[in-house]
Write a protein that holds these residues in place. Structure first.
Motif, PDB file in Angstrom:
ATOM      1  N   ALA A 165      -3.757  15.626 -20.906  1.00 38.74           N
ATOM      2  CA  ALA A 165      -2.410  15.636 -20.326  1.00 38.74           C
ATOM      3  C   ALA A 165      -2.334  14.736 -19.108  1.00 38.74           C
ATOM      4  O   ALA A 165      -1.671  15.051 -18.118  1.00 38.74           O
ATOM      5  N   ALA A 166      -3.017  13.603 -19.142  1.00 41.01           N
ATOM      6  CA  ALA A 166      -2.979  12.671 -18.015  1.00 41.01           C
ATOM      7  C   ALA A 166      -1.576  12.108 -17.857  1.00 41.01           C
ATOM      8  O   ALA A 166      -0.841  11.958 -18.841  1.00 41.01           O
ATOM      9  N   PRO A 167      -1.145  11.800 -16.609  1.00 39.29           N
ATOM     10  CA  PRO A 167       0.199  11.243 -16.389  1.00 39.29           C
ATOM     11  C   PRO A 167       0.439   9.966 -17.200  1.00 39.29           C
ATOM     12  O   PRO A 167       1.556   9.675 -17.585  1.00 39.29           O
ATOM     13  N   GLU A 168      -0.602   9.215 -17.429  1.00 36.17           N
ATOM     14  CA  GLU A 168      -0.509   8.029 -18.271  1.00 36.17           C
ATOM     15  C   GLU A 168      -1.852   7.889 -18.989  1.00 36.17           C
ATOM     16  O   GLU A 168      -2.875   8.406 -18.536  1.00 36.17           O
ATOM     17  N   PRO A 169      -1.864   7.231 -20.159  1.00 31.85           N
ATOM     18  CA  PRO A 169      -3.135   7.109 -20.895  1.00 31.85           C
ATOM     19  C   PRO A 169      -4.208   6.417 -20.058  1.00 31.85           C
ATOM     20  O   PRO A 169      -3.937   5.418 -19.390  1.00 31.85           O
ATOM     21  N   VAL A 179     -18.724  -0.364 -19.614  1.00 31.76           N
ATOM     22  CA  VAL A 179     -17.471   0.365 -19.805  1.00 31.76           C
ATOM     23  C   VAL A 179     -16.723   0.484 -18.485  1.00 31.76           C
ATOM     24  O   VAL A 179     -17.311   0.844 -17.456  1.00 31.76           O
ATOM     25  N   THR A 180     -15.415   0.210 -18.514  1.00 31.70           N
ATOM     26  CA  THR A 180     -14.557   0.413 -17.357  1.00 31.70           C
ATOM     27  C   THR A 180     -13.404   1.323 -17.756  1.00 31.70           C
ATOM     28  O   THR A 180     -12.709   1.056 -18.749  1.00 31.70           O
ATOM     29  N   LEU A 181     -13.236   2.421 -17.018  1.00 34.47           N
ATOM     30  CA  LEU A 181     -12.105   3.321 -17.231  1.00 34.47           C
ATOM     31  C   LEU A 181     -11.118   3.144 -16.089  1.00 34.47           C
ATOM     32  O   LEU A 181     -11.505   3.206 -14.915  1.00 34.47           O
ATOM     33  N   THR A 182      -9.848   2.954 -16.411  1.00 36.79           N
ATOM     34  CA  THR A 182      -8.813   2.804 -15.388  1.00 36.79           C
ATOM     35  C   THR A 182      -7.632   3.703 -15.727  1.00 36.79           C
ATOM     36  O   THR A 182      -7.375   3.997 -16.906  1.00 36.79           O
ATOM     37  N   GLY A 183      -6.931   4.145 -14.678  1.00 38.58           N
ATOM     38  CA  GLY A 183      -5.753   4.968 -14.888  1.00 38.58           C
ATOM     39  C   GLY A 183      -5.624   6.046 -13.832  1.00 38.58           C
ATOM     40  O   GLY A 183      -6.428   6.114 -12.888  1.00 38.58           O
ATOM     41  N   HIS A 184      -4.600   6.890 -13.970  1.00 37.76           N
ATOM     42  CA  HIS A 184      -4.328   7.977 -13.032  1.00 37.76           C
ATOM     43  C   HIS A 184      -4.571   9.311 -13.737  1.00 37.76           C
ATOM     44  O   HIS A 184      -4.115   9.514 -14.867  1.00 37.76           O
ATOM     45  N   LEU A 190     -12.994  15.564 -12.292  1.00 45.86           N
ATOM     46  CA  LEU A 190     -13.497  15.247 -13.624  1.00 45.86           C
ATOM     47  C   LEU A 190     -14.120  13.858 -13.710  1.00 45.86           C
ATOM     48  O   LEU A 190     -14.730  13.515 -14.717  1.00 45.86           O
ATOM     49  N   VAL A 191     -13.980  13.063 -12.644  1.00 47.36           N
ATOM     50  CA  VAL A 191     -14.495  11.687 -12.678  1.00 47.36           C
ATOM     51  C   VAL A 191     -16.004  11.644 -12.923  1.00 47.36           C
ATOM     52  O   VAL A 191     -16.471  10.935 -13.817  1.00 47.36           O
ATOM     53  N   PRO A 192     -16.827  12.388 -12.142  1.00 46.72           N
ATOM     54  CA  PRO A 192     -18.279  12.325 -12.417  1.00 46.72           C
ATOM     55  C   PRO A 192     -18.651  12.889 -13.781  1.00 46.72           C
ATOM     56  O   PRO A 192     -19.618  12.431 -14.404  1.00 46.72           O
ATOM     57  N   ILE A 193     -17.885  13.865 -14.266  1.00 49.10           N
ATOM     58  CA  ILE A 193     -18.148  14.410 -15.607  1.00 49.10           C
ATOM     59  C   ILE A 193     -17.868  13.339 -16.657  1.00 49.10           C
ATOM     60  O   ILE A 193     -18.655  13.145 -17.593  1.00 49.10           O
ATOM     61  N   ALA A 194     -16.736  12.631 -16.474  1.00 48.43           N
ATOM     62  CA  ALA A 194     -16.406  11.553 -17.412  1.00 48.43           C
ATOM     63  C   ALA A 194     -17.482  10.473 -17.395  1.00 48.43           C
ATOM     64  O   ALA A 194     -17.866   9.943 -18.447  1.00 48.43           O
ATOM     65  N   ALA A 195     -17.983  10.138 -16.196  1.00 46.80           N
ATOM     66  CA  ALA A 195     -19.023   9.112 -16.091  1.00 46.80           C
ATOM     67  C   ALA A 195     -20.276   9.520 -16.862  1.00 46.80           C
ATOM     68  O   ALA A 195     -20.865   8.713 -17.589  1.00 46.80           O
ATOM     69  N   ARG A 196     -20.683  10.782 -16.724  1.00 50.92           N
ATOM     70  CA  ARG A 196     -21.881  11.249 -17.432  1.00 50.92           C
ATOM     71  C   ARG A 196     -21.663  11.212 -18.944  1.00 50.92           C
ATOM     72  O   ARG A 196     -22.555  10.831 -19.705  1.00 50.92           O
ATOM     73  N   MET A 197     -20.485  11.635 -19.378  1.00 50.09           N
ATOM     74  CA  MET A 197     -20.202  11.652 -20.817  1.00 50.09           C
ATOM     75  C   MET A 197     -20.180  10.241 -21.393  1.00 50.09           C
ATOM     76  O   MET A 197     -20.674   9.997 -22.496  1.00 50.09           O
ATOM     77  N   LEU A 211     -10.499   5.332 -11.630  1.00 47.21           N
ATOM     78  CA  LEU A 211      -9.497   6.345 -11.936  1.00 47.21           C
ATOM     79  C   LEU A 211      -8.842   6.859 -10.657  1.00 47.21           C
ATOM     80  O   LEU A 211      -9.435   6.805  -9.579  1.00 47.21           O
ATOM     81  N   SER A 212      -7.642   7.382 -10.796  1.00 37.81           N
ATOM     82  CA  SER A 212      -6.863   7.976  -9.714  1.00 37.81           C
ATOM     83  C   SER A 212      -6.500   6.949  -8.647  1.00 37.81           C
ATOM     84  O   SER A 212      -7.220   6.758  -7.663  1.00 37.81           O
ATOM     85  N   GLY A 213      -5.386   6.267  -8.861  1.00 34.69           N
ATOM     86  CA  GLY A 213      -4.866   5.325  -7.883  1.00 34.69           C
ATOM     87  C   GLY A 213      -5.657   4.056  -7.759  1.00 34.69           C
ATOM     88  O   GLY A 213      -5.530   3.341  -6.775  1.00 34.69           O
TER      89      GLY A 213
END
Length: 221
Positions: A165-169, A179-184, A190-197, A211-213
């Motif tokens: 349910a992110a404000p934007e994909p 890999v680079t993840l960008t967005g809000h 959850l950022v460090p969890i996403a990094a580990r995954m 992520l986030s701003g």
């Protein structure tokens, strides 16, 4: 849909050359030369792995060919001296064999290789019967995955469950395995969890989180 190989059976070599315990020294050398391998599983009965004979095991004979080892060497290298006089695979092999099961993860196989200082592992089933061999080169095959395959797996296995349910994909870009993840996102915890995954996805070389701003957070690895 292509999925990442996560276990040994996905990358191992199924056609394996092996020897019986009574194979002669010369037969072992000839097989290694013919098949261009540095070690051979030694089998007994219906294919149970009882040891591995390697180039290092064979070279002991050459090492001690012209030497008269002192008492300290005799005491500290008893097993090597025994191999120096070996005539068959059973005399020469290292036993018990360092093996891995087909269901082991690639990370587990890599740790065994590093800890035991071996270049390849016989793959055995629960009865100890030979099913294949996995090498260092086999474990590196995951880095041949395309960037598109890696990105698709990250979207499916990381982003969908973590940020439904992110404000934007959340955008995922992959270049040469990086890999680079960008967005809000709403929950920055959850950022460090996403990094580990993301780092656990086969073929990923490095991870950069933005992520986030747009605040960049480099995965510590």
């Amino acid at each position: 849909m292509h999925t990442s190989p996560h276990i040994v059976s996905d990358v191992m070599t199924h056609t394996v050359v092996a020897v019986g315990r009574d194979a002669s020294f010369k037969d072992v050398v000839e097989l290694m030369q013919e098949w261009k391998v540095s070690a051979l599983p030694v089998l007994e009965g219906e294919g149970r792995v009882i040891g591995v004979v390697s180039e290092a095991d064979l070279l002991v004979k050459e090492e001690f060919r012209d030497s008269d080892p002192d008492r300290f060497t005799q005491m500290s290298r008893l097993s090597d001296l025994a191999k120096a006089g070996g005539m068959t695979a059973a005399d020469l092999m290292s036993s018990p064999a360092v093996t891995v099961h087909p269901g082991a993860t690639l990370a587990q196989a890599a740790r065994v290789m590093a800890q035991r200082k071996v270049k390849r592992l016989p793959v055995v089933n629960d009865e100890g019967l030979l099913e294949g061999v996995v090498s260092r080169a086999d474990l590196l095959k995951v880095f041949l995955r395309t960037d598109d395959e890696i990105a698709e797996e990250i979207r499916r296995q990381v982003l969908a469950p973590l940020f439904p349910a992110a404000p934007e994909p959340v955008r995922v870009d992959v270049a040469d395995g990086v890999v680079t993840l960008t967005g809000h996102i709403r929950d920055t915890s959850l950022v460090p969890i996403a990094a580990r995954m993301v780092r656990s996805v086969e073929g990923v070389v490095d991870v950069d989180m933005a992520l986030s701003g747009g605040i960049s957070v480099r995965d510590p690895g």
